[in-house]
Design a protein around this motif. Sequence first.
Motif, PDB file in Angstrom:
ATOM      1  N   ASP A  69      29.114  77.737 105.891  1.00  0.00           N
ATOM      2  CA  ASP A  69      28.796  79.044 106.462  1.00  0.00           C
ATOM      3  C   ASP A  69      28.833  80.105 105.362  1.00  0.00           C
ATOM      4  N   THR A  70      28.259  81.247 105.677  1.00  0.00           N
ATOM      5  CA  THR A  70      28.313  82.399 104.790  1.00  0.00           C
ATOM      6  C   THR A  70      29.655  83.092 104.956  1.00  0.00           C
ATOM      7  N   LEU A  71      30.263  83.454 103.861  1.00  0.00           N
ATOM      8  CA  LEU A  71      31.523  84.196 103.878  1.00  0.00           C
ATOM      9  C   LEU A  71      31.240  85.604 103.378  1.00  0.00           C
ATOM     10  N   LYS A  72      30.931  86.482 104.301  1.00  0.00           N
ATOM     11  CA  LYS A  72      30.550  87.838 103.935  1.00  0.00           C
ATOM     12  C   LYS A  72      31.218  88.828 104.879  1.00  0.00           C
ATOM     13  N   PRO A  73      32.390  89.342 104.506  1.00  0.00           N
ATOM     14  CA  PRO A  73      33.109  90.276 105.376  1.00  0.00           C
ATOM     15  C   PRO A  73      32.338  91.571 105.580  1.00  0.00           C
ATOM     16  N   HIS A  74      32.389  92.090 106.795  1.00  0.00           N
ATOM     17  CA  HIS A  74      31.708  93.339 107.115  1.00  0.00           C
ATOM     18  C   HIS A  74      32.576  94.534 106.725  1.00  0.00           C
ATOM     19  N   GLY A  75      31.930  95.667 106.495  1.00  0.00           N
ATOM     20  CA  GLY A  75      32.652  96.886 106.184  1.00  0.00           C
ATOM     21  C   GLY A  75      31.744  97.904 105.530  1.00  0.00           C
ATOM     22  N   ALA A  76      32.026  99.179 105.795  1.00  0.00           N
ATOM     23  CA  ALA A  76      31.188 100.249 105.252  1.00  0.00           C
ATOM     24  C   ALA A  76      31.497 100.531 103.797  1.00  0.00           C
ATOM     25  N   THR A  77      32.699 100.163 103.345  1.00  0.00           N
ATOM     26  CA  THR A  77      33.101 100.415 101.959  1.00  0.00           C
ATOM     27  C   THR A  77      33.598  99.123 101.334  1.00  0.00           C
ATOM     28  N   THR A  78      33.696  99.148 100.024  1.00  0.00           N
ATOM     29  CA  THR A  78      34.205  97.963  99.326  1.00  0.00           C
ATOM     30  C   THR A  78      35.615  97.631  99.777  1.00  0.00           C
ATOM     31  N   ASN A  79      36.483  98.652  99.883  1.00  0.00           N
ATOM     32  CA  ASN A  79      37.859  98.395 100.300  1.00  0.00           C
ATOM     33  C   ASN A  79      37.939  97.819 101.702  1.00  0.00           C
ATOM     34  N   SER A  80      37.131  98.313 102.614  1.00  0.00           N
ATOM     35  CA  SER A  80      37.176  97.799 103.987  1.00  0.00           C
ATOM     36  C   SER A  80      36.713  96.350 104.044  1.00  0.00           C
ATOM     37  N   THR A 128      31.584  85.146 107.242  1.00  0.00           N
ATOM     38  CA  THR A 128      31.083  86.174 108.146  1.00  0.00           C
ATOM     39  C   THR A 128      32.245  86.622 108.964  1.00  0.00           C
ATOM     40  N   GLY A 129      32.611  87.522 108.500  1.00  0.00           N
ATOM     41  CA  GLY A 129      33.691  87.958 109.345  1.00  0.00           C
ATOM     42  C   GLY A 129      33.441  89.343 109.837  1.00  0.00           C
ATOM     43  N   CYS A 130      33.981  89.703 111.058  1.00  0.00           N
ATOM     44  CA  CYS A 130      33.835  91.030 111.606  1.00  0.00           C
ATOM     45  C   CYS A 130      35.009  91.277 112.521  1.00  0.00           C
ATOM     46  N   GLY A 131      35.082  92.450 113.075  1.00  0.00           N
ATOM     47  CA  GLY A 131      36.140  92.766 114.004  1.00  0.00           C
ATOM     48  C   GLY A 131      37.247  93.546 113.347  1.00  0.00           C
ATOM     49  N   LEU A 132      38.380  93.648 114.060  1.00  0.00           N
ATOM     50  CA  LEU A 132      39.496  94.444 113.582  1.00  0.00           C
ATOM     51  C   LEU A 132      40.254  93.705 112.498  1.00  0.00           C
ATOM     52  N   ILE A 133      40.897  94.455 111.625  1.00  0.00           N
ATOM     53  CA  ILE A 133      41.717  93.882 110.575  1.00  0.00           C
ATOM     54  C   ILE A 133      43.132  93.720 111.115  1.00  0.00           C
ATOM     55  N   ASN A 134      43.623  92.478 111.167  1.00  0.00           N
ATOM     56  CA  ASN A 134      44.953  92.246 111.705  1.00  0.00           C
ATOM     57  C   ASN A 134      46.038  92.525 110.676  1.00  0.00           C
ATOM     58  N   ASP A 135      45.764  92.145 109.439  1.00  0.00           N
ATOM     59  CA  ASP A 135      46.764  92.307 108.390  1.00  0.00           C
ATOM     60  C   ASP A 135      46.104  92.771 107.101  1.00  0.00           C
ATOM     61  N   LEU A 177      36.987  94.212 101.468  1.00  0.00           N
ATOM     62  CA  LEU A 177      38.012  93.406 100.818  1.00  0.00           C
ATOM     63  C   LEU A 177      39.222  93.181 101.717  1.00  0.00           C
ATOM     64  N   ARG A 178      39.571  94.174 102.550  1.00  0.00           N
ATOM     65  CA  ARG A 178      40.718  94.026 103.448  1.00  0.00           C
ATOM     66  C   ARG A 178      40.486  92.965 104.517  1.00  0.00           C
ATOM     67  N   ARG A 179      39.240  92.622 104.766  1.00  0.00           N
ATOM     68  CA  ARG A 179      38.930  91.584 105.741  1.00  0.00           C
ATOM     69  C   ARG A 179      38.896  90.184 105.130  1.00  0.00           C
ATOM     70  N   VAL A 180      38.934  90.118 103.806  1.00  0.00           N
ATOM     71  CA  VAL A 180      38.851  88.824 103.135  1.00  0.00           C
ATOM     72  C   VAL A 180      40.003  87.883 103.499  1.00  0.00           C
ATOM     73  N   PRO A 181      41.281  88.313 103.467  1.00  0.00           N
ATOM     74  CA  PRO A 181      42.364  87.378 103.775  1.00  0.00           C
ATOM     75  C   PRO A 181      42.226  86.719 105.145  1.00  0.00           C
ATOM     76  N   GLU A 182      41.887  87.504 106.160  1.00  0.00           N
ATOM     77  CA  GLU A 182      41.736  86.929 107.500  1.00  0.00           C
ATOM     78  C   GLU A 182      40.570  85.944 107.546  1.00  0.00           C
ATOM     79  N   ILE A 230      38.778  79.019  95.973  1.00  0.00           N
ATOM     80  CA  ILE A 230      37.318  79.067  95.905  1.00  0.00           C
ATOM     81  C   ILE A 230      36.758  79.838  97.100  1.00  0.00           C
ATOM     82  N   ALA A 231      37.319  79.605  98.281  1.00  0.00           N
ATOM     83  CA  ALA A 231      36.888  80.321  99.478  1.00  0.00           C
ATOM     84  C   ALA A 231      37.102  81.823  99.324  1.00  0.00           C
ATOM     85  N   ARG A 232      38.230  82.196  98.722  1.00  0.00           N
ATOM     86  CA  ARG A 232      38.530  83.621  98.499  1.00  0.00           C
ATOM     87  C   ARG A 232      37.503  84.244  97.552  1.00  0.00           C
ATOM     88  N   GLU A 233      37.214  83.533  96.467  1.00  0.00           N
ATOM     89  CA  GLU A 233      36.214  84.009  95.514  1.00  0.00           C
ATOM     90  C   GLU A 233      34.854  84.189  96.167  1.00  0.00           C
TER      91      GLU A 233
END
Length: 273
Positions: free
Chosen positions: A117-128, A31-38, A130-135, A88-91
């Motif tokens: 926990d659930t690992l589900k990055p927030h974002g309006a698009t697929t790319n947005s 569950t991630g949300c917020g700004l993308i740092n990298d 995916l960009r939150r996945v590394p953080e 595995i966490a990335r997948e």
Amino acid sequence: MESKKGPAQVRWPVPGSLALTVATAVAATVTGCGLINDAPPPGGLDELRRIASTCEAKPPATMVRLDGTGSSDSEAIKSKRLDGVEEIARETAVCGGRLRVEIFGPSSAGAVELFDDTLKPHGATTNSRLRRVPELVDKTMTQIRGGYDAAVAELPSGGSDITSQLRLAGEWHDQLGEDYRLHVVIFTDGFQTVGGVNFYKEPLSPEKAAALAEKASVPKLSGASVIFAGLGNVAGKPPKSAVVEGLVAYFDSLCKRTKADECTSVTDYAVGR
């Protein structure tokens, strides 16, 4: 540990939403949300898109069990296992699933939780998303790596109960419900000491391994994928190749008794494509 056939490797990701490539196996089978740092590193977004293309209709419920007993007390073993957990966490994050990571010892009731926990990055698009996945993965692994040593220290002494990890994974999936597909990854050297089994006594033939597996109590895990990884990799003197081959045969037979869709038992694993 190398057998006469060479080391077996699991290359992450694993099958389906956790796509798996097994190379030179000794035996039949994030569950991630917020700004993308990298942003992802060069090429990273393409790799995350590739992973996303493997996601199934049901998100993964990934149960990772880490053998914390003395025979696995090695920095090299710990490092390889945690690298596997990170992949595995990335997948799991890419596919919006749930991840649970625990360290186990001699008792099914004595496992120590590192993450759930659930690992589900927030974002309006697929790319947005995916960009939150590394953080999101970095935060997840900081928690897991940071708690590893203390968790191992909490475990009671007395051996290793590996087969009961299948039952615990099945119970966890029952709690989550059928909206998830279960993936079980058990990182262990395979030397079960609970239940009177002595794998060091003599190498098991495939027939003896199958007969021994028939005596174990296992849950029904229809639809799941199950991986036993790192069989034969111990902190001390490595066991003979024949002993390791018996381990692989035993855990492969044990998994097949659960009726899981996919069973993989290997001596070594490698992160990456």
